[in-house]
Design a protein around this motif. Structure first.
Motif, PDB file in Angstrom:
ATOM      1  N   LEU A 376       0.842  -1.197   0.000  1.00 13.71           N
ATOM      2  CA  LEU A 376       0.000   0.000   0.000  1.00 13.71           C
ATOM      3  C   LEU A 376       0.876   1.246   0.000  1.00 13.71           C
ATOM      4  N   PRO A 377       0.466   2.308  -0.685  1.00  7.33           N
ATOM      5  CA  PRO A 377       1.299   3.515  -0.746  1.00  7.33           C
ATOM      6  C   PRO A 377       1.702   4.055   0.624  1.00  7.33           C
ATOM      7  N   ALA A 378       0.767   4.118   1.563  1.00 10.41           N
ATOM      8  CA  ALA A 378       1.093   4.629   2.902  1.00 10.41           C
ATOM      9  C   ALA A 378       2.124   3.737   3.578  1.00 10.41           C
ATOM     10  N   THR A 379       1.951   2.425   3.419  1.00 13.77           N
ATOM     11  CA  THR A 379       2.900   1.480   4.014  1.00 13.77           C
ATOM     12  C   THR A 379       4.262   1.581   3.347  1.00 13.77           C
ATOM     13  N   ALA A 380       4.280   1.726   2.020  1.00 13.13           N
ATOM     14  CA  ALA A 380       5.553   1.868   1.302  1.00 13.13           C
ATOM     15  C   ALA A 380       6.297   3.122   1.748  1.00 13.13           C
ATOM     16  N   TYR A 381       5.567   4.185   1.995  1.00 16.49           N
ATOM     17  CA  TYR A 381       6.154   5.440   2.485  1.00 16.49           C
ATOM     18  C   TYR A 381       6.877   5.208   3.810  1.00 16.49           C
ATOM     19  N   VAL A 382       6.206   4.538   4.742  1.00 14.81           N
ATOM     20  CA  VAL A 382       6.812   4.267   6.047  1.00 14.81           C
ATOM     21  C   VAL A 382       7.961   3.274   5.915  1.00 14.81           C
ATOM     22  N   LYS A 383       7.765   2.240   5.110  1.00 13.14           N
ATOM     23  CA  LYS A 383       8.804   1.225   4.933  1.00 13.14           C
ATOM     24  C   LYS A 383      10.070   1.832   4.355  1.00 13.14           C
ATOM     25  N   LEU A 384       9.925   2.741   3.380  1.00 16.20           N
ATOM     26  CA  LEU A 384      11.094   3.368   2.785  1.00 16.20           C
ATOM     27  C   LEU A 384      11.830   4.234   3.799  1.00 16.20           C
ATOM     28  N   MET A 385      11.090   4.929   4.664  1.00 11.62           N
ATOM     29  CA  MET A 385      11.726   5.709   5.735  1.00 11.62           C
ATOM     30  C   MET A 385      12.567   4.800   6.624  1.00 11.62           C
ATOM     31  N   TRP A 386      11.999   3.636   6.942  1.00 14.24           N
ATOM     32  CA  TRP A 386      12.702   2.683   7.807  1.00 14.24           C
ATOM     33  C   TRP A 386      13.894   2.055   7.081  1.00 14.24           C
ATOM     34  N   ALA A 387      13.684   1.635   5.848  1.00 14.10           N
ATOM     35  CA  ALA A 387      14.744   0.947   5.106  1.00 14.10           C
ATOM     36  C   ALA A 387      15.957   1.838   4.895  1.00 14.10           C
ATOM     37  N   LEU A 388      15.738   3.102   4.582  1.00 13.17           N
ATOM     38  CA  LEU A 388      16.854   4.016   4.329  1.00 13.17           C
ATOM     39  C   LEU A 388      17.747   4.185   5.549  1.00 13.17           C
ATOM     40  N   SER A 389      17.202   3.943   6.730  1.00 11.31           N
ATOM     41  CA  SER A 389      17.983   4.117   7.960  1.00 11.31           C
ATOM     42  C   SER A 389      18.474   2.818   8.571  1.00 11.31           C
ATOM     43  N   ASN A 390      18.019   1.664   8.053  1.00  8.46           N
ATOM     44  CA  ASN A 390      18.310   0.430   8.775  1.00  8.46           C
ATOM     45  C   ASN A 390      18.834  -0.732   7.941  1.00  8.46           C
ATOM     46  N   VAL A 391      18.841  -0.616   6.615  1.00  4.50           N
ATOM     47  CA  VAL A 391      19.326  -1.730   5.804  1.00  4.50           C
ATOM     48  C   VAL A 391      20.341  -1.228   4.788  1.00  4.50           C
ATOM     49  N   GLU A 392      21.176  -2.145   4.316  1.00 10.39           N
ATOM     50  CA  GLU A 392      22.177  -1.772   3.316  1.00 10.39           C
ATOM     51  C   GLU A 392      21.584  -1.725   1.915  1.00 10.39           C
ATOM     52  N   SER A 393      20.779  -2.725   1.566  1.00  9.73           N
ATOM     53  CA  SER A 393      20.206  -2.787   0.225  1.00  9.73           C
ATOM     54  C   SER A 393      18.751  -2.331   0.274  1.00  9.73           C
ATOM     55  N   VAL A 394      18.534  -1.033   0.101  1.00 11.21           N
ATOM     56  CA  VAL A 394      17.188  -0.471   0.199  1.00 11.21           C
ATOM     57  C   VAL A 394      16.304  -1.005  -0.923  1.00 11.21           C
ATOM     58  N   GLU A 395      16.811  -1.023  -2.144  1.00 11.10           N
ATOM     59  CA  GLU A 395      16.001  -1.454  -3.279  1.00 11.10           C
ATOM     60  C   GLU A 395      15.569  -2.905  -3.116  1.00 11.10           C
ATOM     61  N   GLU A 396      16.471  -3.761  -2.706  1.00  9.43           N
ATOM     62  CA  GLU A 396      16.136  -5.172  -2.518  1.00  9.43           C
ATOM     63  C   GLU A 396      15.105  -5.327  -1.407  1.00  9.43           C
ATOM     64  N   THR A 397      15.229  -4.532  -0.351  1.00  9.40           N
ATOM     65  CA  THR A 397      14.297  -4.601   0.773  1.00  9.40           C
ATOM     66  C   THR A 397      12.899  -4.165   0.357  1.00  9.40           C
ATOM     67  N   MET A 398      12.794  -3.161  -0.493  1.00 12.93           N
ATOM     68  CA  MET A 398      11.484  -2.687  -0.929  1.00 12.93           C
ATOM     69  C   MET A 398      10.779  -3.701  -1.820  1.00 12.93           C
ATOM     70  N   ARG A 399      11.530  -4.660  -2.370  1.00 11.15           N
ATOM     71  CA  ARG A 399      10.950  -5.660  -3.257  1.00 11.15           C
ATOM     72  C   ARG A 399      10.535  -6.938  -2.537  1.00 11.15           C
ATOM     73  N   ARG A 400      10.834  -7.046  -1.241  1.00 14.79           N
ATOM     74  CA  ARG A 400      10.494  -8.278  -0.528  1.00 14.79           C
ATOM     75  C   ARG A 400       9.744  -7.962   0.764  1.00 14.79           C
ATOM     76  N   PRO A 401       8.938  -8.903   1.251  1.00  9.46           N
ATOM     77  CA  PRO A 401       8.150  -8.650   2.462  1.00  9.46           C
ATOM     78  C   PRO A 401       9.009  -8.663   3.719  1.00  9.46           C
ATOM     79  N   ILE A 402       8.755  -7.703   4.590  1.00 11.56           N
ATOM     80  CA  ILE A 402       9.441  -7.620   5.871  1.00 11.56           C
ATOM     81  C   ILE A 402       8.464  -7.896   7.016  1.00 11.56           C
ATOM     82  N   ALA A 403       7.253  -7.324   6.902  1.00  9.14           N
ATOM     83  CA  ALA A 403       6.266  -7.449   7.975  1.00  9.14           C
ATOM     84  C   ALA A 403       4.878  -7.721   7.409  1.00  9.14           C
ATOM     85  N   GLY A 404       4.817  -8.554   6.384  1.00  6.81           N
ATOM     86  CA  GLY A 404       3.534  -8.917   5.796  1.00  6.81           C
ATOM     87  C   GLY A 404       2.942  -7.865   4.894  1.00  6.81           C
ATOM     88  N   GLU A 405       3.739  -6.837   4.559  1.00  6.38           N
ATOM     89  CA  GLU A 405       3.212  -5.734   3.747  1.00  6.38           C
ATOM     90  C   GLU A 405       3.128  -6.061   2.267  1.00  6.38           C
TER      91      GLU A 405
END
Length: 414
Positions: A376-405
């Motif tokens: 969902l767009p709202a969830t992607a917005y929050v997930k991207l905020m989190w990924a940019l601060s907590n993972v090395e591969s942001v693009e790969e993280t946005m393409r796979r489920p982390i919390a059922g999103e």
């Protein structure tokens, strides 16, 4: 007579009986009737009889300490009640008639006696705001507070939150917390001053969900307009789809994870959920706040993207399978080249992004856009905020489920 006294007010042919409430004018009395409504009565020519003194506590717990602790019983689980404000913890501003957030968690306990005997409670206030005033900083504060309560031994956590932005905050905690116990968000579409209020049922069902055997971050709200069940929605798949109905919240792209039956308090799950104690408690609460969410609409200039010129991340709500005007593509490519992660979601409520079908989509992929599937767009917005601060591969993280999103498949369901 004082606020909190039970009174009978006679004025002309009308008689009102209820609790005397605070009033900001000397000319009027405000009486809370037994049915829940408030009535204002002109003091002139009104006869008032005090039936009972101090019959109702109208003082806010905020006048004291911001943390409260209820007497514990050894055989009951411990539930942390965390208040952020919102309608479930609101009352009426007697000057303007507007609903205002001014109660903390202990006030909710006093206002919902049906919670008694279901659990031991610890209450604390993280914020006292209407949900339109929620910020990522408060998300971080809330994640830290929930982490602390679980660390102190809470068997579950209930977060009381305004409904308008609850889906954002539920998503934020889904990503920032590894929780071994349930974390359940609840709120109210209608304030306690209204006979049709949903605050009691939602609060009770949320406590029952927080006692259950799982470790999900959930949103617990009315499943139907009737007082029968509350639905349990995964925090990353839920959306508020109606402005005022009591059953405003829906799981997008699937059925709710489960439900709580109001009369019995029984919790049941329809799909697989994470077991209680399945993970070790951990927190990753850093969030990149320089992320933008932009919705494409026909005729909108590509200059709109200039607001993301210095952003670390940009989430686009594209049309259909994930499209924008072809004039945007050059600017999107420039943003990617400058280091901005650009993520594509869809404005459609169902289905998923697929930019390999049409030329525009393929051009977007070539420009460096990251597909977010059915996130969902709202969830992607929050997930991207989190990924940019907590993972090395942001693009790969946005393409796979982390919390059922992000669901593996998007299929019709009934």
């Amino acid at each position: 007579m004082n606020p909190g006294d039970r009174v009978r007010v006679d004025r002309g042919t009308a008689t009102y009986e209820g609790v005397l409430m605070p009033s900001t004018t000397a000319d009027h009395l405000v009486v809370k009737l037994d049915g829940g409504y408030n009535v204002g009565v002109d003091r002139a020519d009104a006869n008032v009889d005090v039936l009972e003194t101090d019959s109702y506590d109208v003082e806010s717990a905020q006048d004291g300490d911001s943390e409260s602790e209820i007497t514990f019983e050894d055989d009951l689980p411990t539930i942390a009640l965390i208040s952020t404000g919102g309608t479930i913890a609101s009352t009426v501003d007697y000057r303007t008639g507007a609903v205002t957030a001014q109660f903390d968690a202990e006030d909710v306990l006093r206002a919902v006696p049906e919670l008694a005997g279901r659990a031991n409670y610890r209450g604390r206030v993280v914020a006292n705001i209407l949900s339109e005033n929620m910020t990522p900083d408060v998300w971080t504060d809330l994640a830290e507070a929930v982490h602390e309560e679980i660390e102190r031994g809470a068997d579950g956590v209930v977060v009381m939150h305004g409904t308008d932005t609850m889906q954002y905050t539920a998503a934020a905690l889904s990503f920032t917390l590894d929780t071994p116990v349930p974390v359940v968000f609840t709120g109210s579409q209608r304030s306690a001053d209204r006979p049709s209020s949903d605050n009691v049922m939602n609060a009770v069902c949320a406590v029952e969900a927080a006692k259950a055997e799982h470790s999900e971050v959930l949103v617990c709200m009315h499943e139907t307009e009737s007082d029968d069940t509350c639905a349990l929605h995964r925090g990353t798949r839920v959306r508020k789809n109606h402005t005022s109905r009591r059953d405003a919240f829906e799981t997008v792209g699937a059925e709710p994870l489960g439900e709580v039956e109001w009369e019995s308090g029984e919790v049941s799950f329809r799909r697989e959920v994470a077991d209680r104690d399945a993970v070790e408690l951990d927190i990753h609460a850093d969030l990149a706040t320089d992320v933008e969410l932009v919705k494409f609409v026909p005729g909108r200039s590509a200059e709109t993207l200039d607001l993301a010129a210095d952003a670390s991340g940009l989430v686009l709500e594209g049309t259909g399978l994930g499209h924008v005007n072809t004039e945007w593509i050059e600017k999107i490519e420039a943003l990617v080249d400058d280091g901005t992660t650009v993520v594509m979601t869809s404005q459609c409520l169902e289905g998923r992004v697929c930019d390999r079908v049409y030329d525009t989509g393929r051009d977007l992929l070539e420009a460096g856009v990251v597909e977010a599937g059915d996130t969902l767009p709202a969830t992607a917005y929050v997930k991207l905020m989190w990924a940019l601060s907590n993972v090395e591969s942001v693009e790969e993280t946005m393409r796979r489920p982390i919390a059922g999103e992000l669901q593996e498949r998007s299929v019709p369901w009934t």
